[in-house]
Design a protein around this motif. Structure first.
Motif, PDB file in Angstrom:
ATOM      1  N   PRO A  45       0.184  16.582 -11.554  1.00  0.00           N
ATOM      2  CA  PRO A  45       0.908  17.767 -11.055  1.00  0.00           C
ATOM      3  C   PRO A  45       0.865  17.879  -9.532  1.00  0.00           C
ATOM      4  O   PRO A  45       1.741  18.512  -8.937  1.00  0.00           O
ATOM      5  N   ASP A  46      -0.128  17.258  -8.900  1.00  0.00           N
ATOM      6  CA  ASP A  46      -0.241  17.379  -7.446  1.00  0.00           C
ATOM      7  C   ASP A  46       0.391  16.216  -6.700  1.00  0.00           C
ATOM      8  O   ASP A  46       0.208  16.077  -5.501  1.00  0.00           O
ATOM      9  N   ASP A  47       1.038  15.362  -7.435  1.00  0.00           N
ATOM     10  CA  ASP A  47       1.598  14.173  -6.791  1.00  0.00           C
ATOM     11  C   ASP A  47       2.970  14.496  -6.211  1.00  0.00           C
ATOM     12  O   ASP A  47       3.930  14.716  -6.950  1.00  0.00           O
ATOM     13  N   PRO A  48       3.083  14.534  -4.878  1.00  0.00           N
ATOM     14  CA  PRO A  48       4.360  14.926  -4.264  1.00  0.00           C
ATOM     15  C   PRO A  48       5.496  13.968  -4.581  1.00  0.00           C
ATOM     16  O   PRO A  48       6.661  14.363  -4.613  1.00  0.00           O
ATOM     17  N   ARG A  49       5.161  12.711  -4.887  1.00  0.00           N
ATOM     18  CA  ARG A  49       6.212  11.734  -5.146  1.00  0.00           C
ATOM     19  C   ARG A  49       7.067  12.144  -6.338  1.00  0.00           C
ATOM     20  O   ARG A  49       8.231  11.813  -6.434  1.00  0.00           O
ATOM     21  N   TYR A  50       6.395  12.785  -7.293  1.00  0.00           N
ATOM     22  CA  TYR A  50       7.103  13.067  -8.542  1.00  0.00           C
ATOM     23  C   TYR A  50       7.356  14.553  -8.768  1.00  0.00           C
ATOM     24  O   TYR A  50       7.835  14.943  -9.812  1.00  0.00           O
ATOM     25  N   ALA A  51       7.016  15.356  -7.750  1.00  0.00           N
ATOM     26  CA  ALA A  51       7.115  16.810  -7.942  1.00  0.00           C
ATOM     27  C   ALA A  51       8.499  17.222  -8.442  1.00  0.00           C
ATOM     28  O   ALA A  51       8.628  18.045  -9.363  1.00  0.00           O
ATOM     29  N   GLY A  52       9.521  16.595  -7.905  1.00  0.00           N
ATOM     30  CA  GLY A  52      10.859  16.990  -8.269  1.00  0.00           C
ATOM     31  C   GLY A  52      11.312  16.500  -9.632  1.00  0.00           C
ATOM     32  O   GLY A  52      12.363  16.899 -10.130  1.00  0.00           O
ATOM     33  N   LEU A  53      10.540  15.626 -10.209  1.00  0.00           N
ATOM     34  CA  LEU A  53      10.984  15.023 -11.477  1.00  0.00           C
ATOM     35  C   LEU A  53      10.408  15.714 -12.710  1.00  0.00           C
ATOM     36  O   LEU A  53      10.851  15.477 -13.829  1.00  0.00           O
ATOM     37  N   GLY A 113       9.875  17.886 -15.620  1.00  0.00           N
ATOM     38  CA  GLY A 113      10.861  18.646 -16.381  1.00  0.00           C
ATOM     39  C   GLY A 113      12.134  17.851 -16.632  1.00  0.00           C
ATOM     40  O   GLY A 113      12.932  18.199 -17.495  1.00  0.00           O
ATOM     41  N   GLU A 114      12.298  16.765 -15.870  1.00  0.00           N
ATOM     42  CA  GLU A 114      13.446  15.900 -16.122  1.00  0.00           C
ATOM     43  C   GLU A 114      13.186  15.050 -17.368  1.00  0.00           C
ATOM     44  O   GLU A 114      12.086  15.062 -17.929  1.00  0.00           O
ATOM     45  N   TYR A 115      14.178  14.261 -17.756  1.00  0.00           N
ATOM     46  CA  TYR A 115      14.016  13.353 -18.896  1.00  0.00           C
ATOM     47  C   TYR A 115      14.236  11.915 -18.466  1.00  0.00           C
ATOM     48  O   TYR A 115      15.044  11.641 -17.583  1.00  0.00           O
ATOM     49  N   ALA A 116      13.498  11.035 -19.084  1.00  0.00           N
ATOM     50  CA  ALA A 116      13.676   9.613 -18.826  1.00  0.00           C
ATOM     51  C   ALA A 116      14.143   8.949 -20.113  1.00  0.00           C
ATOM     52  O   ALA A 116      13.913   9.457 -21.208  1.00  0.00           O
ATOM     53  N   VAL A 117      14.809   7.810 -19.955  1.00  0.00           N
ATOM     54  CA  VAL A 117      15.290   7.079 -21.128  1.00  0.00           C
ATOM     55  C   VAL A 117      14.367   5.893 -21.381  1.00  0.00           C
ATOM     56  O   VAL A 117      14.182   5.041 -20.506  1.00  0.00           O
ATOM     57  N   VAL A 118      13.765   5.870 -22.544  1.00  0.00           N
ATOM     58  CA  VAL A 118      12.854   4.769 -22.870  1.00  0.00           C
ATOM     59  C   VAL A 118      13.659   3.491 -23.043  1.00  0.00           C
ATOM     60  O   VAL A 118      14.598   3.460 -23.852  1.00  0.00           O
ATOM     61  N   PRO A 119      13.320   2.462 -22.286  1.00  0.00           N
ATOM     62  CA  PRO A 119      14.073   1.203 -22.403  1.00  0.00           C
ATOM     63  C   PRO A 119      13.998   0.674 -23.835  1.00  0.00           C
ATOM     64  O   PRO A 119      13.015   0.923 -24.540  1.00  0.00           O
ATOM     65  N   VAL A 120      15.002  -0.070 -24.230  1.00  0.00           N
ATOM     66  CA  VAL A 120      15.128  -0.665 -25.559  1.00  0.00           C
ATOM     67  C   VAL A 120      15.327   0.411 -26.622  1.00  0.00           C
ATOM     68  O   VAL A 120      16.288   0.383 -27.362  1.00  0.00           O
ATOM     69  N   ALA A 121      14.388   1.390 -26.687  1.00  0.00           N
ATOM     70  CA  ALA A 121      14.486   2.411 -27.733  1.00  0.00           C
ATOM     71  C   ALA A 121      15.622   3.389 -27.453  1.00  0.00           C
ATOM     72  O   ALA A 121      16.227   3.928 -28.377  1.00  0.00           O
ATOM     73  N   GLY A 122      15.904   3.632 -26.184  1.00  0.00           N
ATOM     74  CA  GLY A 122      16.993   4.527 -25.835  1.00  0.00           C
ATOM     75  C   GLY A 122      16.665   6.006 -25.984  1.00  0.00           C
ATOM     76  O   GLY A 122      17.523   6.865 -25.783  1.00  0.00           O
ATOM     77  N   ARG A 123      15.460   6.307 -26.353  1.00  0.00           N
ATOM     78  CA  ARG A 123      15.060   7.698 -26.596  1.00  0.00           C
ATOM     79  C   ARG A 123      14.906   8.454 -25.288  1.00  0.00           C
ATOM     80  O   ARG A 123      14.466   7.891 -24.285  1.00  0.00           O
ATOM     81  N   HIS A 124      15.282   9.728 -25.297  1.00  0.00           N
ATOM     82  CA  HIS A 124      15.083  10.567 -24.114  1.00  0.00           C
ATOM     83  C   HIS A 124      13.741  11.261 -24.224  1.00  0.00           C
ATOM     84  O   HIS A 124      13.445  11.922 -25.220  1.00  0.00           O
ATOM     85  N   VAL A 125      12.894  11.070 -23.221  1.00  0.00           N
ATOM     86  CA  VAL A 125      11.558  11.690 -23.281  1.00  0.00           C
ATOM     87  C   VAL A 125      11.325  12.500 -22.014  1.00  0.00           C
ATOM     88  O   VAL A 125      11.831  12.146 -20.936  1.00  0.00           O
ATOM     89  N   PRO A 126      10.556  13.558 -22.132  1.00  0.00           N
ATOM     90  CA  PRO A 126      10.344  14.429 -20.974  1.00  0.00           C
ATOM     91  C   PRO A 126       9.370  13.832 -19.961  1.00  0.00           C
ATOM     92  O   PRO A 126       8.498  13.044 -20.312  1.00  0.00           O
TER      93      PRO A 126
END
Length: 900
Positions: A240-248, A250-263
């Motif tokens: 939570p304190d990592d500024p690199r990812y602060a903006g991300l 709550g976003e979703y990422a797409v798991v490669p191969v599986a195609g699933r959307h994960v938070p």
RNA sequence: GGGUGAUUAGCUCAGUUGGUUAGAGCGCUACCUUGACAUGGUAGAGGUCAGAGGUUCGACUCCUCUAUCACCCACCA
């Protein structure tokens, strides 16, 4: 006289005659609870760590059981009711594996047979082969009470297992739960944390980028060593304190191969420093991820099955997890998700038995809640209720106890104690003694028993109780009453968690007392290069072969001699020459004594009559005899003390040194002289009886270590029936009369003169057959008389006629000289003396002594020393200086005479 | 990352509360086989006690640090 010995010692004959089988039929090693409860004798109990039924004898067993046997024999001879409880362990995984392998060779799997028939095979196997290890142990000569032999699957032990399970369940200490456990894909069962071995392993750290679902062209990159589990990802976590990812967040990422959307979630667990600072969350395949997922209410997906093969539907199904890992890296690369691959060395858990990487696996298992148990068990050790030898193992024990985790006790095997739990159709759990009882409780007969069995250690931790006949109830039988708690546990430090700690817990919980008072942790045996003994290295000598070659006593003696408390041992079978040579020496020395006995007494009968009432007669004792009695009783005192301190290798050293140096090299030599020179029959008989009685004492103190040869020789001391055993004789005690200050040692100075004279002979090459002369100048009248009284020994043992003079003697011409205990010793060597050699010798000695004198003078001139050191120490140093000055002066005089 | 143990003669190791001219076994050298034992005896060579500091009148022994080795524990992918 029947009692004389064969000229050569044959350990095979002796071991056969006094075998374990012989003594079993005599009941020599049996202990009775009634002797304890009625007579009030304090019992002594040792618990054998039960070897696996599948096992065969290793050097580890040899050391371990020899030590136990030494303790038990010592206590038995010390008059205690000594009970050694033997048994074997059913060893769930190991045994099941062995039998399955055997069946597989016939093309049969356990599933072909079904549970019941398979278990019949295991029992049959156990009937045929399961006794091997105990038979092998018997050849070691161990003195168990074999009537009480217990197998962990015996009815009484099984009953105890069921009862304790039920009790812990009802007390809330056993529960069933869905957790990530260590799964062995080969044995296909859950394992406890202790059954997992961490090993360093070279893997790849794979960096993978996951596209963001709602931001075209943006990615988040994670690093993983298990890319094949990507398919089961349910989230990406960042700190939570990592500024690199602060903006991300709550976003979703797409798991490669599986195609699933994960938070993309935030969790403190994530280490910002490691990898990219972003962590994929795969709850089914990692215990930490499981916790994270639980905190964030994430689903759990699984892609690796119980056989270690992929189960997913993305084209990997049926592939081995390691093959899938390779393939997915390629696939990720092809899809443009692979960022880079780094070499990465880290620790990975391996299954102890099957030696494969364990799979963190989500499943329903049974657990024991350990914290409440650990608390008391830790206290017992902290308070000294249980003592560890060496004591530093307390640290290890404490650390484990303070960081204890729940114990996974269910195993997906067939061989073992089946879990006494039944499920009704609604899935309710009914824990009870039997199916009938469970039905009664549940109010239905539609119950299905849990398929699993218990961890083998779940029966092992009850071993101190079950071996004494306990079946899990509250009542105590006679044996428990008499022999619990046991006294000494001898075991390896490698099972301190598996076994020692858990036995302490169980003992305290189920009986309210610790299971044993002392734990002796044995050495780990390694080969001569310091490597662990293992079958695969081929560096593990077969103990049976070693016993055959060198003798069982030799092996026992050697291994104890080289195994100090708390230290690893480097073993090579040729080291047993040491023990063998010692056994031979004992045999031969005994022969000498018996030959002399025959000469003096003629018949065994006349010896026996006198010997049975023998005790040393002050008026008949020579200086040499007083000296050996003093040494004997000093050694006895040290021997008993070493036992009380659990220093068993010390006892072998004590006996070895005493027997070889004092008894054989000096005392027996004086005996020969006395018998040859003495006229008086009574004195001769007395001398022989003294020699025999000392020998008998030596055999007794040695018996716990070398049971066979001592038994044999003890039966020649007197004519004893084969029903009698040295194992039941009374251990000699140290008598202060012989070690006290008042007993003057008049013989040591004589020994010193003998050694010095021999040295002079050797240095100047005096031929063996030449009778030399020897002149000893002794200023002190009293001392002079001692030498005069003992001159015969000097003459006989050095081949030099000793002439004792006062302090004013003239140096005889052409003589070698020396100073012994402040007295001048001359050896006239007309024609043989080399002046150069003598001058060199004296100069060297002079150098030594003068530097010593300087050192001592400096020390005594130091006021700090004379003021602070205890008076007796200062006094002692003064005396040493005085003596050294005296020697120095004499050496100088002798040297100056030579140089004239 | 924590913890434990080890470091003494060529090799394997003793050295028990700080005061020994530091010991043993094996190996090595010399000598010794007509009755206990050559699987033996006698004599001998061989060590700056891992290194550096410190405490002390005094350290192989106690403390600190360093080095090397070994083992145990630990959920940073």
């Amino acid at each position: 006289m029947s009692a004389n010995l064969d000229k050569t010692y044959n350990h095979h004959d002796v071991e056969r005659r006094w075998s374990s089988a012989h003594w079993e039929s005599e009941g020599i090693y049996e202990a009775e609870s009634r002797n304890v409860t009625d007579g009030g004798k304090k019992p002594y109990t040792v618990l054998m760590p039960p070897p696996n039924v599948t096992g065969s004898l290793t050097l580890g067993h040899v050391l371990n059981h020899t030590l136990q046997d030494i303790f038990i024999r010592y206590q038995r001879m010390s008059g205690r009711e000594a009970l050694w409880l033997p048994g074997t362990d059913h060893a769930g995984i190991a045994t099941q594996t062995v039998v399955e392998k055997k069946l597989r060779a016939q093309g049969i799997s356990r599933y072909d047979l079904g549970r019941k028939e398979f278990l019949d095979h295991v029992w049959q196997w156990r009937e045929e082969y399961g006794g091997l290890i105990l038979r092998q142990l018997r050849t070691l000569g161990i003195s168990c009470d074999w009537r009480r032999n217990l197998f962990t699957m015996d009815q009484s032990a099984s009953k105890a297992v069921r009862h304790t399970f039920i009790r812990l369940y009802r007390d809330g200490l056993i529960y069933r739960g869905k957790r990530i456990i260590n799964w062995c894909p080969v044995s296909q069962t859950a394992l406890s944390d202790e059954e997992v071995i961490m090993k360093s392993r070279k893997d790849k750290l794979v960096y993978v980028r996951y596209p963001l679902a709602n931001r075209e062209g943006e990615y988040i990159t994670i690093a993983t060593v298990r890319p094949e589990t990507i398919l089961a990802d349910v989230a990406i976590a960042v700190n939570p304190d990592d500024p690199r990812y602060a903006g991300l967040i709550g976003e979703y990422a797409v798991v490669p191969v599986a195609g699933r959307h994960v938070p993309i979630i935030a969790d403190d667990y994530v280490d910002r420093q490691f990898g990219t600072g972003a962590l994929k969350i795969t709850p089914a395949h990692d215990p930490n991820d499981f916790d994270v997922a639980a905190r964030h209410n994430l689903p759990v997906l699984s892609v690796v099955g119980r056989d270690g093969k992929m189960t997913d539907e993305f084209g990997y199904a049926g592939m081995d997890r390691f093959d899938a890992r390779e393939k997915i890296i390629t696939d990720l690369d092809n899809r443009g998700n692979l960022v880079r691959v780094e070499d990465y060395e880290h620790n990975v858990g391996y299954s102890e038995r099957a030696d494969v990487v364990v799979e963190p696996y989500l499943s329903e298992q049974w657990f024991v809640r350990m914290e409440p148990l650990a608390e008391k068990a830790l206290q017992a050790v902290n308070d000294g209720g249980v003592r560890f030898h060496p004591s530093h193992w307390i640290n290890t024990y404490r650390h484990w106890m303070e960081n204890i985790r729940d114990w996974c006790i269910s195993r997906q095997l067939w061989w073992g104690h089946r879990i006494p739990a039944w499920y009704d159709q609604e899935g309710n759990i009914w824990v009870s003694e039997s199916y009938e009882e469970a039905c009664h409780l549940a109010g239905t007969d539609k119950l299905v028993q849990d398929e699993d069995v218990l961890d083998t250690w779940f029966s092992s931790w009850l071993w101190p109780l079950t071996t004494l006949g306990w079946e899990g109830g509250q009542e105590a039988n006679d044996d428990l009453q008499a022999f619990y708690p046991t006294d000494t546990l001898v075991t390896g430090p490698d099972i301190i968690f598996f076994w020692v700690a858990r036995m302490i817990m169980a003992g305290l919980y189920f009986r309210g007392d610790v299971p044993f008072r002392d734990v002796y942790f044995t050495s780990i045996i390694r080969d001569m290069k310091g490597r662990k003994l293992s079958k695969s290295l081929g560096n593990s000598p077969d103990p049976l072969k070693v016993m055959e070659t060198y003798g069982t006593d030799a092996l026992r003696f050697t291994i104890v001699y080289i195994a100090p408390l708390g230290q690893d041992v480097l073993f090579g079978e040729e080291k047993c020459e040491f023990g063998r040579n010692f056994a031979t020496k004992i045999w031969n020395a005994t022969r000498l004594v018996f030959i002399q006995r025959e000469k003096v007494f003629g018949s065994m009968k006349s010896f026996e009559d006198a010997y049975r009432i023998f005790s040393p007669d002050q008026t008949l004792l020579s200086d040499a005899q007083r000296w050996i009695l003093g040494r004997y009783h000093t050694v006895l005192a040290a021997y008993h003390k070493a036992f009380s301190q659990f220093r068993l290798n010390d006892i072998t050293r004590l006996i070895y040194d005493f027997f070889r140096s004092d008894y054989c090299d000096w005392y027996l030599e004086t005996l020969k002289i006395e018998l040859a020179c003495k006229e008086d029959e009574q004195e001769k008989r007395h001398a022989v009886m003294l020699a025999v009685s000392l020998l008998e004492g030596i055999l007794q103190v040695l018996h716990p270590v070398m049971p066979f040869i001592t038994e044999e020789l003890w039966h020649h001391i007197l004519e004893r029936s084969e029903h009698e055993s040295i194992a039941r004789s009374d251990m000699p005690r140290s008598d202060e009369h012989w070690t006290g200050e008042s007993v003057q040692d008049r013989f040591s100075p004589v020994m010193n003169v003998i050694s010095e004279a021999r040295s002079l002979r050797a240095v100047f090459g005096v031929p063996n057959d030449m009778k030399a002369g020897l002149v000893l100048g002794v200023p002190d009248k009293e001392k002079r008389d001692v030498f005069s009284a003992n001159s015969q020994y000097v003459t006989e043992m050095t081949g030099c006629m000793l002439e004792v003079a006062d302090g004013s003697l003239e140096r005889p011409p052409h003589s070698a000289s020396s100073v012994v205990d402040g007295n001048e010793l001359f050896m006239p060597l007309e024609g043989l003396i080399s002046f150069d050699k003598e001058i060199a010798r004296l100069e060297k000695e002079l150098g030594n002594v003068s530097s010593y004198v300087k050192k001592m003078e400096k020390k005594l001139a130091n006021k700090g020393f004379t003021d602070n050191a205890p008076p007796d120490v200062v006094e002692g140093e003064r005396a040493k200086l005085q003596e050294a000055r005296n020697n120095l002066e004499k050496l100088q005089t002798n040297l100056s005479v030579l140089c004239e």
